[in-house]
Design a protein around this motif. Structure first.
Motif, short mmCIF file in Angstrom:
data_model
loop_
_atom_site.label_atom_id
_atom_site.label_comp_id
_atom_site.label_asym_id
_atom_site.label_seq_id
_atom_site.Cartn_x
_atom_site.Cartn_y
_atom_site.Cartn_z
N ALA A 175 0.85 -1.19 0.00
CA ALA A 175 0.00 0.00 0.00
C ALA A 175 0.89 1.24 0.00
CB ALA A 175 -0.94 0.00 1.20
N PRO A 176 1.36 1.67 -1.18
CA PRO A 176 2.13 2.91 -1.27
C PRO A 176 1.19 4.12 -1.20
CG PRO A 176 2.65 1.38 -3.09
CD PRO A 176 1.36 0.94 -2.46
N CYS A 177 1.47 5.03 -0.27
CA CYS A 177 0.62 6.20 -0.03
C CYS A 177 1.36 7.45 -0.47
CB CYS A 177 0.28 6.29 1.45
SG CYS A 177 -0.41 4.77 2.17
N TYR A 178 0.73 8.26 -1.34
CA TYR A 178 1.38 9.39 -2.02
C TYR A 178 2.86 9.08 -2.28
CZ TYR A 178 1.66 10.94 2.97
OH TYR A 178 1.82 11.03 4.34
N PRO A 179 3.11 7.96 -3.00
CA PRO A 179 4.48 7.45 -3.07
C PRO A 179 5.34 8.13 -4.12
CG PRO A 179 3.03 6.04 -4.33
CD PRO A 179 2.16 7.07 -3.67
N ASP A 181 -3.26 17.41 -6.47
CA ASP A 181 -2.44 18.62 -6.52
C ASP A 181 -1.23 18.54 -5.59
OD1 ASP A 181 -3.76 18.79 -4.10
OD2 ASP A 181 -4.44 20.87 -4.37
N ASP A 182 -0.78 17.32 -5.27
CA ASP A 182 0.41 17.14 -4.44
C ASP A 182 1.56 17.95 -5.05
OD1 ASP A 182 2.86 16.08 -3.30
OD2 ASP A 182 1.73 14.30 -2.68
N GLY A 183 2.07 18.89 -4.26
CA GLY A 183 3.09 19.79 -4.78
C GLY A 183 4.50 19.28 -4.64
N HIS A 201 1.12 17.46 0.47
CA HIS A 201 1.92 16.25 0.60
C HIS A 201 2.18 15.95 2.08
CE1 HIS A 201 4.67 13.15 -0.73
NE2 HIS A 201 5.58 13.60 0.12
N GLY A 202 2.28 14.68 2.40
CA GLY A 202 2.69 14.28 3.75
C GLY A 202 1.57 14.29 4.78
#
Length: 268
Positions: A154-158, A208-210, A241-242
């Motif tokens: 389960a990669p999260c905002y990877p 929109d992860d910057g 992000h994060g």
């Protein structure tokens, strides 16, 4: 079921390969968070931090959330810069083998060992799911006889790609150095490594992860689809992000329940 005493368990009691010292940052380890239920799977949690540190909010809080779903969890302390590839990958592979080896005595299934990680920890999670071996049956260490293949990831905002245009510069530099070999960067860009044997995958990202572009998750999902690997992808419209559990954003925070239900469907 083993009881947790909130102490770190060294993955290599006699010292890790390529260790440069004997401090905590030189000693890969896991911390166990048991659940009340037994007989199911377990998940190894991999905090992010650009391969330069490990974010606390992506460690223990995630393990405790998994416990709420009845899933035993481990937080992985893997090596970060100045350590470079392959140290972190070695640590993740060893964690899967270690947990699998002790599954019986700890009360969960050896064939249901998952890995869940965030950002650069998501890259390490995806790397564990695309760089693995079946173990060495001749190894002196019984742990090394086990497969390092996770049963779900389960990669999260990877971070998935280490190549232009979508890579995260800090993660790439910390992992490979400023003068990274492009062939190595390509081989460690996880979407290039997907096969039909890649484990079932749960992905989530914000559009929109910057810091780490959403294309990282989209490319990985496309590769999974091409190879007919079961996957679930959730892209939220907006969010920094994060976020971790994303408690500040009720909409994005739904990822945890969705992931918990997905893991249960896969018998975790």
């Amino acid at each position: 079921m083993m009881e947790s005493n909130n102490e770190w368990i060294k993955l290599w009691p006699k010292g890790a390969p390529l260790a440069q010292g004997s401090g905590d940052e030189d000693i890969p380890a896991i911390k166990f968070y048991p659940a009340k239920e037994t007989g199911r799977g377990a998940v190894i949690v991999v905090p992010g931090g650009g391969y330069g540190m490990r974010a606390d909010h992506e460690g223990e809080p995630i393990a405790l959330k998994l416990n709420e779903f009845g899933i035993p969890a481990f937080v992985l302390r893997y090596r970060v810069a100045p350590y470079r590839y392959p140290c972190a990958l070695n640590d993740a592979q060893r964690a899967v083998r270690y947990v699998r080896h002790h599954a019986g005595e700890w009360g969960f299934r050896a064939d249901r060992i998952g890995v869940l990680g965030f950002s650069a920890g998501g890259h390490l999670t995806a790397s564990a799911g695309t760089h693995y071996d079946s173990g060495n049956p001749e190894a002196d260490d019984p742990i090394d006889r086990h497969s390092s293949r996770p049963d779900a990831i389960a990669p999260c905002y990877p971070v998935i790609s280490l190549q232009s245009p979508y890579y995260h510069e800090g993660s790439r530099i910390n992992l490979l150095g400023a003068e990274a070999d492009e062939e190595l960067a390509a081989s460690l860009s996880c979407h290039n490594r997907v096969t039909s044997d890649t484990p079932p995958t749960f992905l989530w990202h914000t559009a929109d992860d910057g810091a780490v572009p959403v294309e990282n998750s989209l490319m990985f999902a496309a590769a999974l689809g091409k190879n007919k690997v079961p996957f679930e992808l959730h892209v939220y419209e907006s969010g920094r992000h994060g976020l971790g559990l994303a408690e500040e954003d009720p909409h994005v925070a739904t990822w945890a329940e969705l992931c918990g239900e997905w893991l249960k469907r896969h018998q975790f």
